[in-house]
Design a protein around this motif. Structure first.
Motif, PDB file in Angstrom:
ATOM      1  N   GLY A 218       8.733  22.685 -21.838  1.00 11.45           N
ATOM      2  CA  GLY A 218       8.759  21.561 -21.102  1.00 11.45           C
ATOM      3  C   GLY A 218       7.313  20.891 -21.321  1.00 11.45           C
ATOM      4  N   VAL A 219       6.187  21.462 -21.596  1.00  4.40           N
ATOM      5  CA  VAL A 219       4.917  21.134 -21.678  1.00  4.40           C
ATOM      6  C   VAL A 219       4.621  21.135 -23.188  1.00  4.40           C
ATOM      7  N   ALA A 273       4.608  35.838 -14.458  1.00  5.62           N
ATOM      8  CA  ALA A 273       3.891  35.087 -13.535  1.00  5.62           C
ATOM      9  C   ALA A 273       2.449  34.345 -13.971  1.00  5.62           C
ATOM     10  N   LEU A 274       1.801  35.044 -15.021  1.00  3.23           N
ATOM     11  CA  LEU A 274       0.702  34.506 -15.461  1.00  3.23           C
ATOM     12  C   LEU A 274       0.990  33.216 -16.300  1.00  3.23           C
ATOM     13  N   LEU A 275       2.364  33.016 -16.856  1.00  5.56           N
ATOM     14  CA  LEU A 275       2.700  31.742 -17.445  1.00  5.56           C
ATOM     15  C   LEU A 275       2.916  30.689 -16.455  1.00  5.56           C
ATOM     16  N   GLY A 276       3.663  31.035 -15.268  1.00  2.27           N
ATOM     17  CA  GLY A 276       3.698  30.086 -14.184  1.00  2.27           C
ATOM     18  C   GLY A 276       2.432  29.606 -13.672  1.00  2.27           C
ATOM     19  N   VAL A 277       1.341  30.318 -13.588  1.00  2.00           N
ATOM     20  CA  VAL A 277       0.018  29.980 -12.907  1.00  2.00           C
ATOM     21  C   VAL A 277      -0.459  29.098 -13.795  1.00  2.00           C
ATOM     22  N   MET A 282      -2.569  23.546 -14.833  1.00  2.00           N
ATOM     23  CA  MET A 282      -2.645  22.589 -16.125  1.00  2.00           C
ATOM     24  C   MET A 282      -2.912  21.120 -15.739  1.00  2.00           C
ATOM     25  N   PRO A 283      -2.411  20.618 -14.827  1.00  5.68           N
ATOM     26  CA  PRO A 283      -2.733  19.105 -14.363  1.00  5.68           C
ATOM     27  C   PRO A 283      -4.359  18.961 -14.042  1.00  5.68           C
ATOM     28  N   PRO A 359       3.701  19.380 -16.407  1.00  7.72           N
ATOM     29  CA  PRO A 359       3.491  20.527 -16.207  1.00  7.72           C
ATOM     30  C   PRO A 359       3.838  21.451 -14.731  1.00  7.72           C
ATOM     31  N   TYR A 360       3.867  20.576 -13.652  1.00  5.74           N
ATOM     32  CA  TYR A 360       4.317  20.940 -12.390  1.00  5.74           C
ATOM     33  C   TYR A 360       5.753  21.387 -12.409  1.00  5.74           C
ATOM     34  N   VAL A 361       6.589  20.469 -12.928  1.00  6.43           N
ATOM     35  CA  VAL A 361       8.018  20.694 -12.974  1.00  6.43           C
ATOM     36  C   VAL A 361       8.146  21.933 -14.027  1.00  6.43           C
ATOM     37  N   SER A 362       7.433  22.059 -14.919  1.00  5.56           N
ATOM     38  CA  SER A 362       7.811  23.058 -15.893  1.00  5.56           C
ATOM     39  C   SER A 362       7.357  24.410 -15.321  1.00  5.56           C
ATOM     40  N   ALA A 363       6.385  24.601 -14.309  1.00  7.00           N
ATOM     41  CA  ALA A 363       6.103  25.750 -13.758  1.00  7.00           C
ATOM     42  C   ALA A 363       6.928  26.468 -12.915  1.00  7.00           C
TER      43      ALA A 363
END
Length: 391
Positions: A218-219, A273-277, A282-283, A359-363
């Motif tokens: 997504g990013v 979990a680390l990927l989501g954080v 990122m924004p 990035p928010y959507v992708s998280a």
């Protein structure tokens, strides 16, 4: 690690360049073909869907072939596809050529993962897969920044000519280093294999892979416009920052393999979990050039730290039945996630909150992947308890 393992790494390098290099050239391709950035981004989705279709199909069709022959043949398909990309006179033909090239991708990594695990001791299987996938990460470190620069300087078609030459070199290395199969390939009943893969634990493992990697792409699909239009960096900064992303991939890939050899379940959950954080923060990082570079590197690290664990996760759930097909299906799952992430990112740009909110959507995707993984683990615990009670 045996030398033959690095022949697989060479093939992975060639395929990795053609998969990822288009991300840095979306604007150039879009301008030349007369389409928007979001439409150009569908070239990533088309490639990914080609992998989804090609991985199980070619794995079944070549199931009785010697594995060295399969891997070498797939590299030839890869070379032809990239030559057509370089010559494509229209967006539609370029899309078709990307799909042709993608047909080789899933089966190469699916069959290659199984071959890699057979070349080493059982306790090093995840690390062997990670080493093969290092070709993919090195492609991102060296191939993508160079390919992006080459395309910006001499036109995007020059990049695909260069990738075709990389494919020729990879074909030569595989032919020279990979050992021939000992005896005839074991006969495979694809119907039985499909039945094994259709079991709920395997399907949940595949769904975990799809959701986890949707967040990455997504990013990453729109990384060039994110860096220039949101973070405010120059076009010239894109290639060096992609180099940082690639270094993160290498570190994350090797780290994920080693951790998965020690504790697979924990590694799957922690890396997701680390990927989501990373995606969620990122924004905020885009407000600072320094933090932007750091977080692009962290995205690479957390993204590829999930690869070897998720591949071993699905192989383990297949329990030996349909192992090669299960491996190919999981490569397809990675790329279905790629297509999903690129598509959702395009929706966010054209119909949603906009480029900056991708990035928010992708998280949300890695969060969903963790939920599915936890459901799967809970089911395994119940099954183990029931088995123990019967015993």
């Amino acid at each position: 690690m045996p030398l033959a393992l690095y022949a697989l790494t060479a093939g992975a390098f060639g395929i990795g360049v053609t998969e990822f290099v288009i991300m840095g050239l979306l604007r150039e391709v879009g301008a030349d073909m007369g389409v928007s950035i979001a439409t150009a981004g569908l070239l990533i989705s088309g490639y990914a869907l080609g992998v989804v279709f090609g991985a199980p199909t070619l794995t079944i069709l070549t199931g009785r072939w010697p594995r060295k022959t399969v891997l070498a043949g797939l590299m030839l398909i890869f070379i032809v596809g990239n030559i057509i990309c370089a010559l494509a006179p229209s967006y539609e033909i370029l899309m078709a050529a990307r799909i042709v090239t993608a047909l080789a991708h899933g089966t190469f990594f699916g069959v290659g993962s199984v071959v890699a695990t057979k070349l080493v001791a059982p306790e090093k299987r995840a690390s062997a897969i990670a080493i093969m996938f290092t070709g993919l990460t090195v492609a991102t470190v060296l191939g993508v920044p160079f390919g992006t620069w080459l395309g910006q300087q001499f036109g995007w078609r020059s990049t695909f000519w260069a990738v075709s030459l990389v494919g020729l070199a990879a074909f030569a290395v595989i032919a020279a280093l990979l050992p021939k199969d000992e005896g005839k390939p074991e006969a495979s009943d694809w119907r039985r294999d499909l039945k094994a893969i259709s079991r709920l634990p395997v399907l949940l493992g595949l769904l975990t892979t799809v959701l986890g990697y949707a967040g990455v792409f997504g990013v990453f699909t729109y990384i060039a416009p994110l860096l220039t239009q949101v973070a405010g960096l120059s076009d010239a900064a894109v290639s060096p920052i992609l180099l940082v992303f690639g270094l993160g991939l290498i570190a994350g890939n090797l780290l994920g393999g080693r951790l998965a050899d020690r504790n697979l379940r924990r590694t799957v959950l922690v890396t997701l979990a680390l990927l989501g954080v990373t995606l969620a923060l990122m924004p905020a990082a885009f407000l600072s050039p320094v933090l932007t570079v750091i977080f692009v590197g962290l995205l690479g690290l957390t993204a590829f730290a999930t690869v070897a664990p998720l591949q071993m996760w699905v192989l383990g759930k297949a329990e030996g039945a349909g192992e090669q097909l299960a491996s190919s299906f999981n490569i397809a799952a990675f790329n279905l996630g790629n297509a999903l992430g690129a598509w959702v990112g395009g929706l966010a740009i054209e119909h949603g909150p906009g480029l900056a909110f991708i990035p928010y959507v992708s998280a949300l995707f890695p969060v969903a992947a963790i939920i599915i993984a936890l459901v799967s683990m809970r089911g395994e615990r119940r099954k183990a308890q029931a088995t123990a009670a019967i015993a």
